[in-house]
Design an enzyme around this catalytic site. Structure first.
Site, mmCIF file in Angstrom:
data_model
loop_
_atom_site.group_PDB
_atom_site.id
_atom_site.type_symbol
_atom_site.label_atom_id
_atom_site.label_comp_id
_atom_site.label_asym_id
_atom_site.label_seq_id
_atom_site.Cartn_x
_atom_site.Cartn_y
_atom_site.Cartn_z
ATOM 1 N N PRO A 2 -21.291 11.012 15.960
ATOM 2 C CA PRO A 2 -21.591 12.413 16.243
ATOM 3 C C PRO A 2 -21.338 13.296 15.018
ATOM 4 O O PRO A 2 -20.239 13.314 14.470
ATOM 5 C CB PRO A 2 -20.618 12.769 17.363
ATOM 6 C CG PRO A 2 -19.881 11.520 17.703
ATOM 7 C CD PRO A 2 -20.088 10.554 16.605
ATOM 8 N N GLU A 3 -22.384 13.977 14.596
ATOM 9 C CA GLU A 3 -22.251 14.983 13.546
ATOM 10 C C GLU A 3 -22.613 16.329 14.165
ATOM 11 O O GLU A 3 -22.695 16.426 15.386
ATOM 12 C CB GLU A 3 -23.180 14.639 12.373
ATOM 13 C CG GLU A 3 -22.935 13.244 11.839
ATOM 14 C CD GLU A 3 -23.896 12.854 10.715
ATOM 15 O OE1 GLU A 3 -24.442 13.762 10.058
ATOM 16 O OE2 GLU A 3 -24.108 11.655 10.512
ATOM 17 N N LYS A 59 -17.326 19.565 13.198
ATOM 18 C CA LYS A 59 -17.610 18.467 14.124
ATOM 19 C C LYS A 59 -16.650 18.480 15.308
ATOM 20 O O LYS A 59 -16.546 17.506 16.038
ATOM 21 C CB LYS A 59 -17.496 17.119 13.400
ATOM 22 C CG LYS A 59 -18.516 16.905 12.294
ATOM 23 C CD LYS A 59 -18.318 15.552 11.626
ATOM 24 C CE LYS A 59 -19.095 15.463 10.331
ATOM 25 N NZ LYS A 59 -18.762 14.255 9.573
ATOM 26 N N ARG A 324 -20.123 4.947 1.585
ATOM 27 C CA ARG A 324 -21.008 5.078 2.749
ATOM 28 C C ARG A 324 -22.373 4.505 2.439
ATOM 29 O O ARG A 324 -22.898 4.695 1.345
ATOM 30 C CB ARG A 324 -21.176 6.556 3.135
ATOM 31 C CG ARG A 324 -19.892 7.260 3.492
ATOM 32 C CD ARG A 324 -19.416 6.854 4.876
ATOM 33 N NE ARG A 324 -18.103 7.410 5.163
ATOM 34 C CZ ARG A 324 -16.976 6.761 4.947
ATOM 35 N NH1 ARG A 324 -16.982 5.556 4.427
ATOM 36 N NH2 ARG A 324 -15.820 7.314 5.249
#
Length: 334
Positions: A2-3, A59, A324
């Site tokens: 979730p962003e 967030k 990432r």
DNA sequence: CATGTTTCCTGACAGC
DNA sequence: TGCTGTCAGGAAACAT
């Protein structure tokens, strides 16, 4: 994962459904300490309180809570708090929650999430029936879910918190990987919670340029740094950079003013489009009703390694930046 | 302070 | 089939 768009979708969903409801009982599993606040203290603080509004900052999902019925606050410095909230803001940091909630309310008119009816706007604190005196702050980490369900619905594995509500429903926090965090804070002592960085949807061109200039790190790493911008994660960093035509390994400080503005506009467009589609369901993201989002269908680069670029057909490349997985088009991004 | 690296945690998936 | 190993990734803690 979730962003901003996913968190925004969940916060709106929970707000539409639970606003005005009362927390009757709070249950916490003992497994997932460390919460940011010990489970016993959260339970004690939450029980009896009314959910006045639910919104997003960075967030984080923030539940604004009213005082429990018939229970006086042990630390009654509330008049002070109210005075602070009504004062004219002097600087950005001083801005009360009122303004941010009002901004959210305007935003709400643009929602077209197919999985949910268009909700009523989030009220500013001034429109709330009473001043919030506490907050429950939820960070979903990688795999966290916040779900509104009936009490008889099967309890999913890795359910760490269940709030029973006066309406008979439950708000559940489920998080297999346990990167999520739950925090309870009383407002009589601290100001309302706000994410540490600028909000990607509200940051001005000048502020954005200032945040990213004079830094040596990769632009992708800078976008992921929540202390600069709060809300952008791996998906939307990659998608924003693609839309702006900027390679993820460009140095933040080497970008021209024009490129930075290009990036900001791309980021806003990507995030707003994603919110309209209810977010990206890449792993197991679902909203407060358990519905999936649709933005993953429109990703241009994220998780599209070796697939043809949607603009020029060049195969999308995957590298690792800031630890990432990072996806970009070697032709479209310079 | 700025930046880079390690750590937490489990499901999914590869390889044998 | 079933075991072991590897990996993803947000953000805090730690190292440089």
């Amino acid at each position: 994962m979730p962003e901003l768009p996913e968190v925004e979708t969940i916060a709106r969903g929970v707000n539409e459904r639970l606003r005005g409801d009362r927390i009757v009982e709070a249950w916490f599993g003992r497994h997932p300490e460390p919460f940011k606040t010990p489970a016993a203290r959260q339970a004690r603080g939450l029980e009896g309180r009314v959910i006045l509004a639910v919104h997003r900052t960075g967030k984080h999902i923030v539940c604004e809570l009213g005082a429990a019925d018939g229970i006086e606050l042990s630390n009654p410095s509330l008049p002070q708090q109210a005075k602070i909230a009504r004062r004219e803001p002097r600087s950005r940091k001083d801005q009360p929650q009122v303004l941010r909630l009002a901004a959210l309310a305007q935003n709400d008119n643009r929602v077209e999430h197919p999985g949910a009816e268009v909700g009523h706007p989030v009220a500013g604190l001034g429109e709330l029936e009473s001043e919030p005196s506490a907050q429950w702050i939820v960070h979903l980490g990688m795999t966290g879910r916040l779900l509104v369900s009936t009490p008889d619905a099967p309890v999913a594995a890795h359910t760490h918190a269940r709030l029973s509500l006066a309406s008979g429903r439950e708000l559940r926090f489920v998080d297999p990987r346990r990167f999520g965090r739950l925090e309870y804070r009383e407002l009589s002592r601290k100001d309302g919670f706000r994410a540490p960085g600028a909000d990607p949807l509200e940051v001005t061109a000048a502020e954005f340029a200032r945040l990213f200039s004079g830094r040596k790190l990769f632009i992708k790493a800078a976008l992921l740094n929540q202390k600069l911008l709060s809300g952008v994660g791996n998906i939307y960093a990659d998608e924003s950079l693609f839309r702006a035509g900027i390679r993820p390994r460009r140095r933040s400080g080497q970008l021209t003013r024009a490129e930075l503005e290009e990036l900001r506009l791309a980021m806003v467009q990507v995030l707003e489009h994603a919110i309209r589609l209810g977010g990206s369901s890449v792993s197991d993201y679902v909203d407060a009703d358990g519905a999936r989002g649709f933005f993953q269908l429109e990703h241009c680069v994220y998780l599209r390694t070796e697939l043809p670029c949607r603009r020029c057909q060049t195969p999308i490349r995957r590298i690792v930046v800031a630890g990432r997985g990072t996806h970009y088009c070697p032709h479209c991004q310079r």
